[in-house]
Design a protein around this motif. Sequence first.
Motif, mmCIF file in Angstrom:
data_model
loop_
_atom_site.group_PDB
_atom_site.id
_atom_site.type_symbol
_atom_site.label_atom_id
_atom_site.label_comp_id
_atom_site.label_asym_id
_atom_site.label_seq_id
_atom_site.Cartn_x
_atom_site.Cartn_y
_atom_site.Cartn_z
ATOM 1 N N SER A 71 0.812 -1.216 0.000
ATOM 2 C CA SER A 71 0.000 0.000 0.000
ATOM 3 C C SER A 71 0.844 1.264 0.000
ATOM 4 O O SER A 71 0.596 2.194 -0.783
ATOM 5 N N TYR A 72 1.856 1.338 0.873
ATOM 6 C CA TYR A 72 2.675 2.547 0.905
ATOM 7 C C TYR A 72 3.553 2.659 -0.338
ATOM 8 O O TYR A 72 3.900 3.769 -0.759
ATOM 9 N N PHE A 75 1.228 4.259 -2.543
ATOM 10 C CA PHE A 75 1.108 5.658 -2.109
ATOM 11 C C PHE A 75 2.189 6.512 -2.767
ATOM 12 O O PHE A 75 1.908 7.580 -3.323
ATOM 13 N N TRP A 76 3.444 6.046 -2.698
ATOM 14 C CA TRP A 76 4.542 6.841 -3.247
ATOM 15 C C TRP A 76 4.403 7.007 -4.752
ATOM 16 O O TRP A 76 4.641 8.091 -5.293
ATOM 17 N N LEU A 79 1.533 9.496 -5.323
ATOM 18 C CA LEU A 79 1.939 10.855 -4.964
ATOM 19 C C LEU A 79 2.859 11.444 -6.033
ATOM 20 O O LEU A 79 2.689 12.594 -6.458
ATOM 21 N N TRP A 105 -5.284 8.548 3.417
ATOM 22 C CA TRP A 105 -4.115 7.788 3.856
ATOM 23 C C TRP A 105 -3.958 7.838 5.376
ATOM 24 O O TRP A 105 -3.454 6.898 5.979
ATOM 25 N N THR A 109 -3.748 4.596 7.613
ATOM 26 C CA THR A 109 -2.633 4.456 8.550
ATOM 27 C C THR A 109 -3.139 4.181 9.959
ATOM 28 O O THR A 109 -2.517 3.418 10.713
#
Length: 188
Positions: A71-72, A75-76, A79, A105, A109
């Motif tokens: 997931s992260y 995210f990056w 973004l 997010w 989180t």
Amino acid sequence: MAEQKLGNPAVVGLAGFGLTTLVLQFHNVGWMPSIGPVVWLGLMFGGTAQLIAGLQEMKTGNNFGYCAFTSYGAFWIALCLMLLGNKFDLFKASTTDVGWFLVAWTLFTAILWVGSLRIHGAMAFTFTTLLIGFILLDLAHFGYPSLTVVAGYELMVCALAAWYMMARVILNEIYGKELLPAGKPWIA
């Protein structure tokens, strides 16, 4: 025949998350004026490498690592594509749009933060600082822009905490003993 030992994908996930988060905060606090290094790191190390680490975590049966790193990583990538879209007038996102992206997010989180409290102290600390950082960035995008700098310093702590966990896995294995402790879970 002995089973071949596999590497722990968490070390790459934590490395990518920590490094990319750290470099973004260098930008957020004003030390690094250009966002360029963040975009390239976010696409490759924080994004793609972390996403791959997450997919490898699936094979180990670690649902927390699978969800977090995949997931992260996404995210990056999202973004950085948003930053590129703004630069090239393609699907532009306003400050408020980015704020709502960050709020989503933050909520995500918060779910992982609850889980992190039962893993070990280092994980709980990392996710606590990540959650606080997201909340500060949310506020920065909805009327309190000076909190971006506060979030920057706070998220540097988060990035270094992720690197601590990475170093813990690597160094404890190399030295064959608990050089770097994880600490007890915050909730038993």
